[in-house]
Design an enzyme around this catalytic site. Sequence first.
Site, PDB file in Angstrom:
ATOM      1  N   ASP A 179       0.823  -1.204   0.000  1.00  0.00           N
ATOM      2  CA  ASP A 179       0.000   0.000   0.000  1.00  0.00           C
ATOM      3  C   ASP A 179       0.859   1.257   0.000  1.00  0.00           C
ATOM      4  O   ASP A 179       2.093   1.203   0.096  1.00  0.00           O
ATOM      5  CB  ASP A 179      -0.915   0.005   1.230  1.00  0.00           C
ATOM      6  CG  ASP A 179      -1.956  -1.104   1.181  1.00  0.00           C
ATOM      7  OD1 ASP A 179      -2.264  -1.559   0.065  1.00  0.00           O
ATOM      8  OD2 ASP A 179      -2.444  -1.505   2.251  1.00  0.00           O
TER       9      ASP A 179
ATOM     10  N   TYR B 283       7.060 -10.242   6.481  1.00  0.00           N
ATOM     11  CA  TYR B 283       6.901  -8.819   6.747  1.00  0.00           C
ATOM     12  C   TYR B 283       7.575  -8.466   8.066  1.00  0.00           C
ATOM     13  O   TYR B 283       7.715  -9.312   8.961  1.00  0.00           O
ATOM     14  CB  TYR B 283       5.417  -8.444   6.820  1.00  0.00           C
ATOM     15  CG  TYR B 283       4.758  -8.231   5.485  1.00  0.00           C
ATOM     16  CD1 TYR B 283       4.703  -6.966   4.905  1.00  0.00           C
ATOM     17  CD2 TYR B 283       4.167  -9.291   4.797  1.00  0.00           C
ATOM     18  CE1 TYR B 283       4.091  -6.755   3.684  1.00  0.00           C
ATOM     19  CE2 TYR B 283       3.553  -9.096   3.573  1.00  0.00           C
ATOM     20  CZ  TYR B 283       3.515  -7.822   3.020  1.00  0.00           C
ATOM     21  OH  TYR B 283       2.915  -7.620   1.802  1.00  0.00           O
TER      22      TYR B 283
END
Length: 587
Positions: free
Chosen positions: A210, A272
């Site tokens: 994003d 992540y």
Amino acid sequence: MLIPRLRLWLNTIITRNTLIRTMDASESSKRPRSPTPSSSVKPDPINSPPNKKVHLEPTASAPSAVSISDVKLEIPINPEEAVFNSGELVAGVNEPEQKGKGKDQSNSGKVGRGRRNQPDKRPQRVWEPRKKEEGAEDTEGDGTKRLPKKRCAVLLGYCGTGYSGMQIQTHGAKTIEGDLYVALAKAGAISADNATDHRKVDVQRAARTDAGVHAAGNAFSLKMIQEPPIPDEFKNLTEYVNSFLPDQIRMWGFVRTVKSFSARTAADSRIYEYLLPSYCLLPPAKDDPLSKRLDESSPGWRDALGPAAEFADAAPPMVQDEETGEAIEPRNRGEFERRRGWRVDEGTMKRFRDLIAQYKGTHNFHNYTVGKPFNDRTVKRYMIRLEVKDPQVYGEIEWISVQIHGQSFMLHQIRKMISMAMLACRTGSPPSLLPETFGPKRIHIPKAPPLGLLLEAPQFGVYNDRITQKLNGLTDDRDPVDFGLYAEQMHAFKVKWIYEKLRQEELEHHVFHKWMRQMDCSTSSGLAFLNTQGIIPPEADLSKRAVEARRAAKDGEEGKKDSVDDEVDSDDEEVDQDALRKGELEG
């Protein structure tokens, strides 16, 4: 009476028979007789009517004494019709009879709709590859020599600050992939014919991050030119491409893959990392609305927080300006500087690690994403490994790193997972609360700031095993997609462009501090699931049935809307709905 009637009937029959014989005689006088098979006179083929196929068949009323095979016919034949019929007979040898609208099933030789099913008798041209003229070269539209394109995986890292996400956009938004695509075109890795349309080279990314999200490692696949001409001052194509990129985007390298490779589908898991300042684990101050709510639902909740609660209570009081009457900002009270000096204690770290450990395994994460109900099959995700590293000081701030290795993620999932663990840790909520969030009750979990989220690297374990062991009939020699080859470069890039950017952003804009104040000052019931009992109370359940039950319980206020913590998250619906349905959004 009977006799006259019989006479009338007989006269009618006689009259009708006479009329029929008269008509037959008239017809025979007008039309000549057709020649008989035994006639020796041959009709004129030009003036005669078209020949019809002779049909001789014995009937029940007049049995034939002569076999059809013994009859010899002398019939005039039209030469053109003979050629056509002979072609039809040859084409129809050993072919099964077909039923259809255009099929001539009578074998009468008539030319009609059945002609469309007849073979084309025109001479056919044999296809041959186009021959190049002697000395000519395969060129692009601008006249330059066309170089071969091969399927490749490009490995890169980037700092997402100032960009509208990873994936290239057609409406002109500034994206990581867009800048890299332009750099590849300038370096000659993408031909001029394809430079303006990424769809021509089939671009696919391993993870669509994003806006504002960073990546130490990401990958995207495309068909590219591996060996374009490069200036002598550059060692290789990677170095040449990086010369066209801003410093916050780096191409680590590329590797040729099999033709069917797609970075999105070949990535079987992703790692992540989320970085948060250690002061995000400090509890709310005793006078904050969240603390007062906890005092009612969970008396004595601060007793288990130890040094963290003492540090939070030592904050300067909220005083008002004598002239304006407004509260003095934390910046002017020195609260930001004071919190940056906080160093987390072992008890707080243990509580935080215990909470993060609850995410390991396969769970229903419907409360950790957007627009997904509890019974949706896609909300079950498998978390492979979770690790909370020891705190590290970068600049003035102590940072805590959380690594999450999962098979796949949904939109906002990681940010909501970190947010839930932080909120539970700083309010004394037990680890048993997290399994409750995997159940059917619907709750509102705020998102942690995107500033701390970064993609460590996608993993291609299944694909790498396939090419190294030559599985599934693979014979081509290909190198694995391995970020480990660039581990040192990636770590140096993280420290300089991601960790340093995080520190500067927090120092200048106080992103995490403002997020904490937003949580602590909330007065709605949206965070009522934070309590020491580890349960989700009815007032925090936002499922449709629970909301309707609460409305029905309020006499005279059936139409009143429940108070939901909408002010905590205002951008949940501002997402690409088409990409959300396809599962392309994650993090």
